[in-house]
Design a protein around this motif. Structure first.
Motif, mmCIF file in Angstrom:
data_model
loop_
_atom_site.group_PDB
_atom_site.id
_atom_site.type_symbol
_atom_site.label_atom_id
_atom_site.label_comp_id
_atom_site.label_asym_id
_atom_site.label_seq_id
_atom_site.Cartn_x
_atom_site.Cartn_y
_atom_site.Cartn_z
ATOM 1 N N LYS A 1 0.861 -1.170 0.000
ATOM 2 C CA LYS A 1 0.000 0.000 0.000
ATOM 3 C C LYS A 1 0.902 1.226 0.000
ATOM 4 C CE LYS A 1 -3.803 -2.012 2.617
ATOM 5 N NZ LYS A 1 -4.633 -1.884 3.816
ATOM 6 N N ILE A 2 0.408 2.328 -0.539
ATOM 7 C CA ILE A 2 1.207 3.547 -0.587
ATOM 8 C C ILE A 2 1.561 4.017 0.815
ATOM 9 C CG2 ILE A 2 -0.712 5.175 -0.703
ATOM 10 C CD1 ILE A 2 2.599 5.457 -2.629
ATOM 11 N N ASP B 1 11.776 8.523 -7.812
ATOM 12 C CA ASP B 1 11.664 8.835 -9.232
ATOM 13 C C ASP B 1 12.448 10.121 -9.479
ATOM 14 O OD1 ASP B 1 10.795 9.856 -11.724
ATOM 15 O OD2 ASP B 1 8.890 8.822 -11.546
ATOM 16 N N PRO B 2 13.305 10.162 -10.492
ATOM 17 C CA PRO B 2 14.085 11.373 -10.725
ATOM 18 C C PRO B 2 13.217 12.610 -10.981
ATOM 19 C CG PRO B 2 14.754 9.628 -12.233
ATOM 20 C CD PRO B 2 13.615 9.115 -11.423
ATOM 21 N N ASP B 3 12.003 12.431 -11.491
ATOM 22 C CA ASP B 3 11.116 13.554 -11.765
ATOM 23 C C ASP B 3 10.336 14.010 -10.536
ATOM 24 O OD1 ASP B 3 11.902 13.561 -14.430
ATOM 25 O OD2 ASP B 3 10.339 12.134 -14.992
ATOM 26 N N ALA B 4 10.305 13.184 -9.501
ATOM 27 C CA ALA B 4 9.575 13.528 -8.279
ATOM 28 C C ALA B 4 10.582 13.963 -7.219
ATOM 29 C CB ALA B 4 8.780 12.328 -7.787
ATOM 30 N N LYS B 5 10.364 15.131 -6.639
ATOM 31 C CA LYS B 5 11.291 15.641 -5.631
ATOM 32 C C LYS B 5 11.129 14.925 -4.295
ATOM 33 C CE LYS B 5 13.044 18.438 -8.499
ATOM 34 N NZ LYS B 5 14.122 17.903 -9.272
ATOM 35 N N ASP B 6 9.950 14.418 -4.026
ATOM 36 C CA ASP B 6 9.746 13.594 -2.845
ATOM 37 C C ASP B 6 8.536 12.698 -3.081
ATOM 38 O OD1 ASP B 6 8.314 16.233 -0.767
ATOM 39 O OD2 ASP B 6 7.439 15.093 -2.380
ATOM 40 N N LEU B 7 8.326 11.785 -2.206
ATOM 41 C CA LEU B 7 7.260 10.806 -2.386
ATOM 42 C C LEU B 7 5.888 11.443 -2.382
ATOM 43 C CD1 LEU B 7 6.647 7.849 -2.803
ATOM 44 C CD2 LEU B 7 6.759 7.511 -0.358
ATOM 45 N N GLN B 8 5.664 12.434 -1.527
ATOM 46 C CA GLN B 8 4.359 13.090 -1.486
ATOM 47 C C GLN B 8 4.065 13.792 -2.804
ATOM 48 O OE1 GLN B 8 2.128 12.700 1.130
ATOM 49 N NE2 GLN B 8 0.746 13.474 -0.425
ATOM 50 N N ALA B 9 5.080 14.374 -3.441
ATOM 51 C CA ALA B 9 4.880 15.027 -4.738
ATOM 52 C C ALA B 9 4.457 14.003 -5.784
ATOM 53 C CB ALA B 9 6.153 15.741 -5.176
ATOM 54 N N ALA B 10 5.028 12.819 -5.717
ATOM 55 C CA ALA B 10 4.638 11.763 -6.655
ATOM 56 C C ALA B 10 3.188 11.342 -6.427
ATOM 57 C CB ALA B 10 5.567 10.558 -6.513
ATOM 58 N N ILE B 11 2.788 11.251 -5.162
ATOM 59 C CA ILE B 11 1.401 10.885 -4.837
ATOM 60 C C ILE B 11 0.451 11.981 -5.311
ATOM 61 C CG2 ILE B 11 -0.225 10.488 -2.931
ATOM 62 C CD1 ILE B 11 2.223 9.328 -1.394
ATOM 63 N N ASP B 12 0.814 13.238 -5.036
ATOM 64 C CA ASP B 12 -0.038 14.353 -5.427
ATOM 65 C C ASP B 12 -0.172 14.478 -6.941
ATOM 66 O OD1 ASP B 12 -0.339 14.917 -2.751
ATOM 67 O OD2 ASP B 12 1.168 16.525 -2.741
ATOM 68 N N ALA B 13 0.818 13.992 -7.666
ATOM 69 C CA ALA B 13 0.787 14.066 -9.127
ATOM 70 C C ALA B 13 -0.215 13.085 -9.723
ATOM 71 C CB ALA B 13 2.174 13.807 -9.698
ATOM 72 N N HIS B 14 -0.623 12.075 -8.942
ATOM 73 C CA HIS B 14 -1.559 11.055 -9.428
ATOM 74 C C HIS B 14 -2.684 10.865 -8.415
ATOM 75 C CE1 HIS B 14 1.272 10.074 -12.583
ATOM 76 N NE2 HIS B 14 2.223 10.075 -11.672
ATOM 77 N N ASP C 1 -5.949 10.492 -8.772
ATOM 78 C CA ASP C 1 -7.099 9.648 -9.111
ATOM 79 C C ASP C 1 -6.839 8.210 -8.667
ATOM 80 O OD1 ASP C 1 -8.355 11.807 -10.331
ATOM 81 O OD2 ASP C 1 -7.380 11.396 -12.242
ATOM 82 N N PRO C 2 -7.861 7.534 -8.116
ATOM 83 C CA PRO C 2 -7.687 6.149 -7.704
ATOM 84 C C PRO C 2 -7.537 5.234 -8.916
ATOM 85 C CG PRO C 2 -9.974 6.776 -7.501
ATOM 86 C CD PRO C 2 -9.216 8.021 -7.874
ATOM 87 N N LEU C 3 -6.820 4.155 -8.704
ATOM 88 C CA LEU C 3 -6.707 3.150 -9.757
ATOM 89 C C LEU C 3 -8.011 2.371 -9.814
ATOM 90 C CD1 LEU C 3 -3.131 1.791 -9.064
ATOM 91 C CD2 LEU C 3 -3.836 3.380 -10.834
ATOM 92 N N ASN C 4 -8.465 2.071 -10.987
ATOM 93 C CA ASN C 4 -9.691 1.282 -11.141
ATOM 94 C C ASN C 4 -9.295 -0.176 -11.339
ATOM 95 O OD1 ASN C 4 -11.410 3.525 -10.991
ATOM 96 N ND2 ASN C 4 -11.065 3.988 -13.147
ATOM 97 N N PRO C 5 -9.808 -1.063 -10.483
ATOM 98 C CA PRO C 5 -9.467 -2.472 -10.655
ATOM 99 C C PRO C 5 -10.065 -3.029 -11.949
ATOM 100 C CG PRO C 5 -11.168 -2.217 -9.016
ATOM 101 C CD PRO C 5 -10.729 -0.836 -9.394
ATOM 102 N N LEU C 6 -9.499 -4.113 -12.410
ATOM 103 C CA LEU C 6 -10.032 -4.759 -13.610
ATOM 104 C C LEU C 6 -11.465 -5.208 -13.373
ATOM 105 C CD1 LEU C 6 -7.015 -7.025 -14.568
ATOM 106 C CD2 LEU C 6 -7.680 -4.890 -15.633
ATOM 107 N N THR C 7 -12.264 -5.089 -14.400
ATOM 108 C CA THR C 7 -13.627 -5.614 -14.308
ATOM 109 C C THR C 7 -13.739 -6.786 -15.267
ATOM 110 O OG1 THR C 7 -14.371 -4.063 -16.002
ATOM 111 C CG2 THR C 7 -14.609 -3.374 -13.715
ATOM 112 N N TRP C 8 -14.521 -7.737 -14.906
ATOM 113 C CA TRP C 8 -14.709 -8.926 -15.724
ATOM 114 C C TRP C 8 -16.036 -8.842 -16.433
ATOM 115 C CZ3 TRP C 8 -10.474 -11.787 -16.001
ATOM 116 C CH2 TRP C 8 -9.536 -11.662 -14.989
ATOM 117 N N ASP C 9 -16.038 -9.201 -17.689
ATOM 118 C CA ASP C 9 -17.276 -9.196 -18.478
ATOM 119 C C ASP C 9 -18.024 -10.496 -18.299
ATOM 120 O OD1 ASP C 9 -16.802 -6.672 -19.496
ATOM 121 O OD2 ASP C 9 -15.551 -7.478 -21.107
#
Length: 77
Positions: A32-33, A54-67, A69-77
């Motif tokens: 978990k994050i 990540d070289p583009d993220a200055k700290d972990l919180q910045a990386a979290i703030d950059a994304h 939106d929650p990840l959507n789990p796979l759905t099954w048809d």
């Protein structure tokens, strides 16, 4: 029934009033994050400097703030 399982409910399938199966969402691989943040803080205290995931993220919180939106789990048809 699948909508309930996707929402986190465990469904017990019975036959003749005896449980024969449990339907639930599979475990998510990885950490978990919140666990990653705690681990990074522990390393920071131990090393004396903050690890940069990540070289583009200055700290972990910045990386979290950059994304935010929650990840959507796979759905099954």
């Amino acid at each position: 029934m699948l909508a309930k399982v996707q929402a986190g409910v465990e469904v017990i399938v019975e036959q003749d009033h005896r449980p024969v199966a449990v339907i639930k969402t599979p475990p998510v691989p990885g950490r978990k994050i919140s666990e990653c943040i705690a681990l990074a803080k522990t390393y920071e205290e131990k090393l004396g400097y903050a690890p940069v995931p990540d070289p583009d993220a200055k700290d972990l919180q910045a990386a979290i703030d950059a994304h935010p939106d929650p990840l959507n789990p796979l759905t099954w048809d």
